[in-house]
Motif scaffolding. Sequence first.
Motif, PDB file in Angstrom:
ATOM      1  N   GLN A 113       0.843  -1.194   0.000  1.00 26.32           N
ATOM      2  CA  GLN A 113       0.000   0.000   0.000  1.00 26.32           C
ATOM      3  C   GLN A 113       0.880   1.247   0.000  1.00 26.32           C
ATOM      4  O   GLN A 113       1.982   1.231   0.527  1.00 26.32           O
ATOM      5  CB  GLN A 113      -0.875   0.054   1.257  1.00 26.32           C
ATOM      6  CG  GLN A 113      -1.763  -1.142   1.457  1.00 26.32           C
ATOM      7  CD  GLN A 113      -2.464  -1.106   2.812  1.00 26.32           C
ATOM      8  OE1 GLN A 113      -2.532  -0.078   3.473  1.00 26.32           O
ATOM      9  NE2 GLN A 113      -2.989  -2.250   3.220  1.00 26.32           N
ATOM     10  N   LYS A 114       0.333   2.321  -0.547  1.00 22.70           N
ATOM     11  CA  LYS A 114       0.968   3.646  -0.480  1.00 22.70           C
ATOM     12  C   LYS A 114      -0.088   4.593   0.047  1.00 22.70           C
ATOM     13  O   LYS A 114      -1.159   4.722  -0.550  1.00 22.70           O
ATOM     14  CB  LYS A 114       1.453   4.091  -1.861  1.00 22.70           C
ATOM     15  CG  LYS A 114       2.002   5.505  -1.920  1.00 22.70           C
ATOM     16  CD  LYS A 114       3.441   5.552  -1.483  1.00 22.70           C
ATOM     17  CE  LYS A 114       4.050   6.918  -1.744  1.00 22.70           C
ATOM     18  NZ  LYS A 114       5.494   6.875  -1.728  1.00 22.70           N
ATOM     19  N   TRP A 115       0.202   5.239   1.191  1.00 25.82           N
ATOM     20  CA  TRP A 115      -0.711   6.190   1.818  1.00 25.82           C
ATOM     21  C   TRP A 115      -0.217   7.600   1.584  1.00 25.82           C
ATOM     22  O   TRP A 115       0.967   7.886   1.774  1.00 25.82           O
ATOM     23  CB  TRP A 115      -0.769   5.947   3.319  1.00 25.82           C
ATOM     24  CG  TRP A 115      -1.425   4.675   3.763  1.00 25.82           C
ATOM     25  CD1 TRP A 115      -1.214   3.415   3.284  1.00 25.82           C
ATOM     26  CD2 TRP A 115      -2.375   4.555   4.814  1.00 25.82           C
ATOM     27  NE1 TRP A 115      -1.978   2.516   3.963  1.00 25.82           N
ATOM     28  CE2 TRP A 115      -2.700   3.187   4.921  1.00 25.82           C
ATOM     29  CE3 TRP A 115      -2.974   5.459   5.669  1.00 25.82           C
ATOM     30  CZ2 TRP A 115      -3.611   2.720   5.855  1.00 25.82           C
ATOM     31  CZ3 TRP A 115      -3.875   4.987   6.607  1.00 25.82           C
ATOM     32  CH2 TRP A 115      -4.188   3.630   6.687  1.00 25.82           C
ATOM     33  N   MET A 117       3.169   7.064   3.569  1.00 29.86           N
ATOM     34  CA  MET A 117       3.567   5.847   4.257  1.00 29.86           C
ATOM     35  C   MET A 117       3.474   4.708   3.262  1.00 29.86           C
ATOM     36  O   MET A 117       2.432   4.505   2.633  1.00 29.86           O
ATOM     37  CB  MET A 117       2.670   5.577   5.470  1.00 29.86           C
ATOM     38  CG  MET A 117       3.053   4.323   6.230  1.00 29.86           C
ATOM     39  SD  MET A 117       2.255   4.142   7.863  1.00 29.86           S
ATOM     40  CE  MET A 117       0.528   4.396   7.502  1.00 29.86           C
ATOM     41  N   ASP A 118       4.579   4.009   3.105  1.00 30.41           N
ATOM     42  CA  ASP A 118       4.614   2.813   2.274  1.00 30.41           C
ATOM     43  C   ASP A 118       4.505   1.609   3.195  1.00 30.41           C
ATOM     44  O   ASP A 118       5.236   1.520   4.185  1.00 30.41           O
ATOM     45  CB  ASP A 118       5.920   2.731   1.484  1.00 30.41           C
ATOM     46  CG  ASP A 118       6.028   3.826   0.444  1.00 30.41           C
ATOM     47  OD1 ASP A 118       5.183   3.856  -0.457  1.00 30.41           O
ATOM     48  OD2 ASP A 118       6.950   4.653   0.550  1.00 30.41           O
ATOM     49  N   ILE A 119       3.608   0.696   2.867  1.00 30.55           N
ATOM     50  CA  ILE A 119       3.469  -0.550   3.617  1.00 30.55           C
ATOM     51  C   ILE A 119       3.724  -1.681   2.636  1.00 30.55           C
ATOM     52  O   ILE A 119       2.980  -1.842   1.657  1.00 30.55           O
ATOM     53  CB  ILE A 119       2.074  -0.692   4.252  1.00 30.55           C
ATOM     54  CG1 ILE A 119       1.770   0.528   5.131  1.00 30.55           C
ATOM     55  CG2 ILE A 119       1.978  -1.987   5.049  1.00 30.55           C
ATOM     56  CD1 ILE A 119       0.349   0.546   5.689  1.00 30.55           C
ATOM     57  N   THR A 127       7.242   2.241   6.040  1.00 33.24           N
ATOM     58  CA  THR A 127       8.217   3.318   5.866  1.00 33.24           C
ATOM     59  C   THR A 127       7.446   4.628   5.818  1.00 33.24           C
ATOM     60  O   THR A 127       6.653   4.854   4.913  1.00 33.24           O
ATOM     61  CB  THR A 127       9.024   3.132   4.572  1.00 33.24           C
ATOM     62  OG1 THR A 127       9.628   1.831   4.587  1.00 33.24           O
ATOM     63  CG2 THR A 127      10.100   4.199   4.447  1.00 33.24           C
ATOM     64  N   VAL A 128       7.676   5.464   6.835  1.00 29.01           N
ATOM     65  CA  VAL A 128       6.991   6.749   6.946  1.00 29.01           C
ATOM     66  C   VAL A 128       7.927   7.833   6.441  1.00 29.01           C
ATOM     67  O   VAL A 128       9.087   7.910   6.863  1.00 29.01           O
ATOM     68  CB  VAL A 128       6.574   7.026   8.405  1.00 29.01           C
ATOM     69  CG1 VAL A 128       5.938   8.398   8.538  1.00 29.01           C
ATOM     70  CG2 VAL A 128       5.635   5.937   8.899  1.00 29.01           C
TER      71      VAL A 128
END
Length: 173
Positions: free
Chosen positions: A116-118, A148-150, A157-158
Amino acid sequence: MRRAFLAATALVALALTTSPAHASSGSGSWPGGWEPAPTPPYDMPAGARCDVPVHTEPVVDEVVQRVLDRRADGTPSRVAYRGDLVVRVTDTDTGSFHDADVSGSAVVDYHADGSQKWYVVGPVLAGVGENAGNLARGLYVLDGVYTMDISATGYKTVHLVHGSADDLCARIG
């Protein structure tokens, strides 16, 4: 840095104010295709996020979501979220708690591989396990403008463009 700030802010603002190009409008009972996105309560044992066992539960939950784009198979690939959310974070050993306002807005890209990419403006609640992110193990209120990459395995990774990370474990421990 300023360009990234403007890009993240523009993406969230655009998603929250425009109509989706490829999404269904949902059940039609909510204006613009927005639908409730309830936050479930959950429990974490000691050591998972905090040194103590933790229970989280929404005390205010008015979060709604709107699907902005779908894959060919119909699964959502981009979803916008907004609305008031206050989550009570409780140390279940002592009963000590903190009510965290995590009423941020986000656009989330859901990738086919599970990652995911937030893109976020404002506060959200994020848990990080041991060696599972670029933040230390904890339960955080991330606030500001950030991405935030999940990964598909859950590694977070924030990238704070402008903001803060408040560790709630210290508030309840």
